[in-house]
Design a protein around this motif. Structure first.
Motif, mmCIF file in Angstrom:
data_model
loop_
_atom_site.group_PDB
_atom_site.id
_atom_site.type_symbol
_atom_site.label_atom_id
_atom_site.label_comp_id
_atom_site.label_asym_id
_atom_site.label_seq_id
_atom_site.Cartn_x
_atom_site.Cartn_y
_atom_site.Cartn_z
ATOM 1 N N UNK A 51 -15.537 27.154 -18.927
ATOM 2 C CA UNK A 51 -16.178 28.127 -19.806
ATOM 3 C C UNK A 51 -17.392 27.542 -20.509
ATOM 4 N N UNK A 52 -17.325 26.277 -20.863
ATOM 5 C CA UNK A 52 -18.436 25.674 -21.592
ATOM 6 C C UNK A 52 -19.592 25.249 -20.728
ATOM 7 N N UNK A 53 -19.482 25.403 -19.388
ATOM 8 C CA UNK A 53 -20.532 24.923 -18.497
ATOM 9 C C UNK A 53 -20.996 25.958 -17.481
ATOM 10 N N UNK A 54 -20.356 27.125 -17.423
ATOM 11 C CA UNK A 54 -20.720 28.139 -16.421
ATOM 12 C C UNK A 54 -22.201 28.491 -16.551
ATOM 13 N N UNK A 60 -19.244 33.609 -15.823
ATOM 14 C CA UNK A 60 -18.798 33.756 -17.205
ATOM 15 C C UNK A 60 -17.962 35.024 -17.371
ATOM 16 N N UNK A 61 -18.387 36.122 -16.748
ATOM 17 C CA UNK A 61 -17.618 37.361 -16.845
ATOM 18 C C UNK A 61 -16.256 37.216 -16.178
ATOM 19 N N UNK A 62 -16.197 36.462 -15.076
ATOM 20 C CA UNK A 62 -14.906 36.246 -14.417
ATOM 21 C C UNK A 62 -13.969 35.432 -15.306
ATOM 22 N N UNK A 63 -14.499 34.413 -15.962
ATOM 23 C CA UNK A 63 -13.677 33.628 -16.882
ATOM 24 C C UNK A 63 -13.236 34.460 -18.078
ATOM 25 N N UNK A 64 -14.155 35.299 -18.605
ATOM 26 C CA UNK A 64 -13.797 36.156 -19.732
ATOM 27 C C UNK A 64 -12.709 37.146 -19.341
ATOM 28 N N UNK A 65 -12.764 37.643 -18.100
ATOM 29 C CA UNK A 65 -11.761 38.610 -17.652
ATOM 30 C C UNK A 65 -10.363 38.001 -17.628
ATOM 31 N N UNK A 67 -9.106 36.409 -19.887
ATOM 32 C CA UNK A 67 -8.601 36.596 -21.253
ATOM 33 C C UNK A 67 -8.647 38.064 -21.674
ATOM 34 N N UNK A 68 -8.831 38.962 -20.708
ATOM 35 C CA UNK A 68 -8.861 40.389 -21.019
ATOM 36 C C UNK A 68 -10.136 40.843 -21.693
ATOM 37 N N UNK A 69 -11.197 40.040 -21.604
ATOM 38 C CA UNK A 69 -12.467 40.387 -22.227
ATOM 39 C C UNK A 69 -13.313 41.111 -21.201
ATOM 40 N N UNK A 70 -13.608 42.360 -21.469
ATOM 41 C CA UNK A 70 -14.373 43.176 -20.536
ATOM 42 C C UNK A 70 -15.866 42.948 -20.706
ATOM 43 N N UNK A 71 -16.602 43.232 -19.640
ATOM 44 C CA UNK A 71 -18.053 43.028 -19.672
ATOM 45 C C UNK A 71 -18.708 43.886 -20.748
ATOM 46 N N UNK A 72 -18.156 45.094 -20.984
ATOM 47 C CA UNK A 72 -18.726 45.966 -21.996
ATOM 48 C C UNK A 72 -18.676 45.388 -23.392
ATOM 49 N N UNK A 73 -17.749 44.463 -23.646
ATOM 50 C CA UNK A 73 -17.645 43.864 -24.973
ATOM 51 C C UNK A 73 -18.773 42.873 -25.239
ATOM 52 N N UNK A 74 -19.477 42.475 -24.178
ATOM 53 C CA UNK A 74 -20.639 41.609 -24.340
ATOM 54 C C UNK A 74 -21.947 42.391 -24.260
ATOM 55 N N UNK A 75 -21.817 43.731 -24.160
ATOM 56 C CA UNK A 75 -23.000 44.565 -23.950
ATOM 57 C C UNK A 75 -23.923 44.572 -25.161
ATOM 58 N N UNK A 76 -23.375 44.375 -26.346
ATOM 59 C CA UNK A 76 -24.209 44.372 -27.541
ATOM 60 C C UNK A 76 -25.237 43.237 -27.475
ATOM 61 N N UNK A 162 -20.855 31.461 -26.117
ATOM 62 C CA UNK A 162 -20.356 31.258 -27.475
ATOM 63 C C UNK A 162 -19.518 32.445 -27.933
ATOM 64 N N UNK A 163 -19.912 33.656 -27.525
ATOM 65 C CA UNK A 163 -19.151 34.838 -27.935
ATOM 66 C C UNK A 163 -17.755 34.824 -27.314
ATOM 67 N N UNK A 164 -17.655 34.487 -26.020
ATOM 68 C CA UNK A 164 -16.342 34.458 -25.364
ATOM 69 C C UNK A 164 -15.457 33.398 -26.002
ATOM 70 N N UNK A 165 -16.016 32.250 -26.294
ATOM 71 C CA UNK A 165 -15.240 31.176 -26.923
ATOM 72 C C UNK A 165 -14.731 31.604 -28.294
ATOM 73 N N UNK A 166 -15.569 32.273 -29.064
ATOM 74 C CA UNK A 166 -15.160 32.719 -30.403
ATOM 75 C C UNK A 166 -14.070 33.789 -30.321
ATOM 76 N N UNK A 167 -14.149 34.672 -29.314
ATOM 77 C CA UNK A 167 -13.106 35.691 -29.151
ATOM 78 C C UNK A 167 -11.772 35.024 -28.837
ATOM 79 N N UNK A 168 -11.783 34.066 -27.932
ATOM 80 C CA UNK A 168 -10.544 33.365 -27.581
ATOM 81 C C UNK A 168 -9.971 32.616 -28.782
ATOM 82 N N UNK A 169 -10.844 31.991 -29.545
ATOM 83 C CA UNK A 169 -10.366 31.257 -30.721
ATOM 84 C C UNK A 169 -9.758 32.214 -31.750
#
Length: 539
Positions: A51-54, A60-65, A67-76, A162-169
């Protein structure tokens, strides 16, 4: 050492495999080229699983998925970069210097910067530049270099990572709490969140936050040929208020109902706590006014309010929660009064809330202003605000009156009995005759009660107004939708979430946005503020 030399060095020394010109070295170099490609590809695959090097958004979207993080959540985040890119393209296409300077300021407002206006001056080569001259052209050029650097792929992928990491944390710490919602909102908006403060009633939570995405001016030229360029720090972010309102206030109440003088009625209400009332009285009468001296009494609180005047048919008299009174928009508080004290029920209408003479809290009515109930009192008074009654949770008993004439009468001993108090004196042209025995009482007024109610199972997230600038819609509908989508994963089940912008005129229940610098709650809850008068239309 290169890969071919590393391979040849493993052979026995007497073969002199590393000697230039040997066929063995050329063959080994040809084989190593394929190994270099394979090694680079293998390193790319290895980075894509970290995750820290993709390096690519697809990875990155595949790694986020996972954790159940959808692409739309990064749309902002994509919306923000696209908006900056579009604004930068418009700035580059602008040929007029004044228009270009204005466009630059508009674009810089997309960042939350703690820089005095004009912000473009922060990109100039020297202090206090004349942006209308050559210094303005230099500042625009340096701004362009800074924007180009901020839009690079590395910046975009880094912000998304950074956003995906913060969501997981945040998930590891737990969801469904005020802290989780505030963190989730800060993640969705790419803000660094400060300590969360809470109001005394725990309905309001707020914190100062600062933009994570920084804008850095290009280095300044070296002062001497032997020196290095001067590296400048990122422009400082401003402290912005991020808030969460639990059970936000909304106005609710009764529809206008026809009431006659002396009518007793009950109001059943669900809610969290006692609320102050707003009373709206619409005048009745066709051939003659009927709404003369209207008065409402909360029989459970022993608290009444009244108006010593006439409400013309169709006109609306409003008692607001702050104790001000208007008649069709004109302030008539100087003709209003209130009273507190013992209110007694009629026979057969007993209630546990009735006042009793053996109760230490029972007292005869005391008026505001003092003496307003006495027949000698003269209106208008100085115009001080009055206190209005409230409405409790459950059943509250009310009574409504207008000035029905009560005239003096004589007793057998010849003594004259004068009608009192003031609201029921029979004053010519300021009183109405009451209905006779067996007659249907006429409609005295249309009466509506309203109050501010906390909405159950509802949360309101309030975000800085600058995020509205990420779209061309003045309402910021798309921004609010995307933020709500991103914060939804942190929301407690069964609770609705809405997103609103904080503006200078943003109203929280009964307050306005303040300007406190030390408390986020004080800045959000604020107090009273004067709004600028509308421009004169010339009429």
């Amino acid at each position: 050492m290169s890969r071919p030399l590393t391979m040849l060095a493993r052979l026995p020394t007497h073969l002199e495999a590393t000697r230039p010109g040997k066929l063995l070295g050329e063959v080994t170099a040809a084989l190593a080229r394929d190994l270099d490609v394979l090694a680079a590809q293998l390193a790319g695959v290895r980075r894509a699983h970290r995750l820290g090097e993709a390096d690519e958004f697809a990875d990155l979207h595949a790694l986020a998925a996972l954790h159940g993080i959808r692409q739309g959540e990064l749309a902002m985040l994509a919306l923000r970069f696209d908006r900056v890119a579009a604004a930068f393209a418009s700035l580059q296409a602008e040929t007029d210097r004044a228009a270009a300077l204005a466009a630059a300021e508009d674009m810089l407002s997309l960042w939350g910067l703690d820089v005095p206006a004009p912000v473009l001056a922060a990109f100039a080569m020297g202090p206090a530049p004349d942006l209308a001259g050559a210094a303005g052209a230099d500042a625009l050029a340096r701004l362009g270099a800074a924007i180009t650097a901020s839009l690079r792929h590395a910046e975009r992928i880094g912000a998304a990572r950074a956003r995906v990491i913060r969501i997981c944390r945040r998930h590891a710490e737990g969801n469904g709490t005020v802290s989780a919602l505030m963190d989730g909102a800060a993640i969705a908006l790419d803000l660094d969140l400060g300590p969360v403060e809470h109001s005394a009633d725990r309905f309001l939570h707020a914190a100062f936050a600062r933009d994570r995405l920084r804008l850095t001016p290009p280095p300044l030229p070296a002062p001497t040929p032997d020196a290095r360029p001067i590296i400048l720090p990122p422009l400082p972010p401003a402290a912005e208020v991020l808030g969460l309102v639990e059970n936000p206030l909304r106005r609710t109440g009764t529809d206008p109902a026809e009431r006659h003088s002396g009518e007793l009625f009950d109001l059943l209400r669900r809610g969290f706590e006692r609320s102050l009332l707003q009373l709206r009285v619409t005048g009745a009468g066709e051939t003659a006014p009927r709404t003369l001296g209207p008065m409402l009494v909360n029989r459970d609180e022993g608290h009444g309010i009244g108006f010593a005047g006439e409400v013309p048919p169709g006109a609306t008299l409003v008692f607001d929660e702050e104790g001000r009174v208007t008649l069709d928009g004109a302030d008539v508080t100087s003709f209003a009064f209130a009273f507190r004290g013992a209110v007694f029920a009629e026979a057969g209408q007993e209630s546990p809330h009735d006042f009793r003479f053996d109760d230490e809290a029972t007292r005869f009515a005391e008026a505001t202003p003092a003496g307003a109930l006495d027949r000698e009192f003269s209106f208008p008074h100085a115009g001080e605000a009055i206190t209005v009654p409230g409405v409790a949770v459950g059943v509250t008993r009310f009574a409504f009156f207008v000035r029905d004439a009560h005239f003096a009468a004589g007793d057998p001993a010849g003594e004259v009995l004068e009608a009192t108090p003031h609201p029921f004196q029979g004053v010519f042209d300021e009183s109405a005759f009451t209905a006779g025995a067996g007659e249907t009482p006429p409609v005295a007024a249309l009466v509506a009660l309203s109050w501010m109610e906390h909405e159950a199972y509802k949360l309101r997230l309030v975000i800085p107004a600058r995020f509205r600038g990420f779209v061309d819609d003045p309402e910021g509908t798309e921004v609010r939708r995307r933020v709500a989508q991103a914060v939804d994963r942190f929301r407690p089940a069964g609770v609705a979430l809405e997103v609103a912008f904080i503006d200078e005129r943003w109203v929280l229940g009964e307050g306005t946005l303040g300007t406190a610098e030390t408390s986020a709650v004080a800045a959000l809850a604020g107090g009273m503020a004067l709004w600028p008068a509308p421009p004169d239309s010339g009429g």
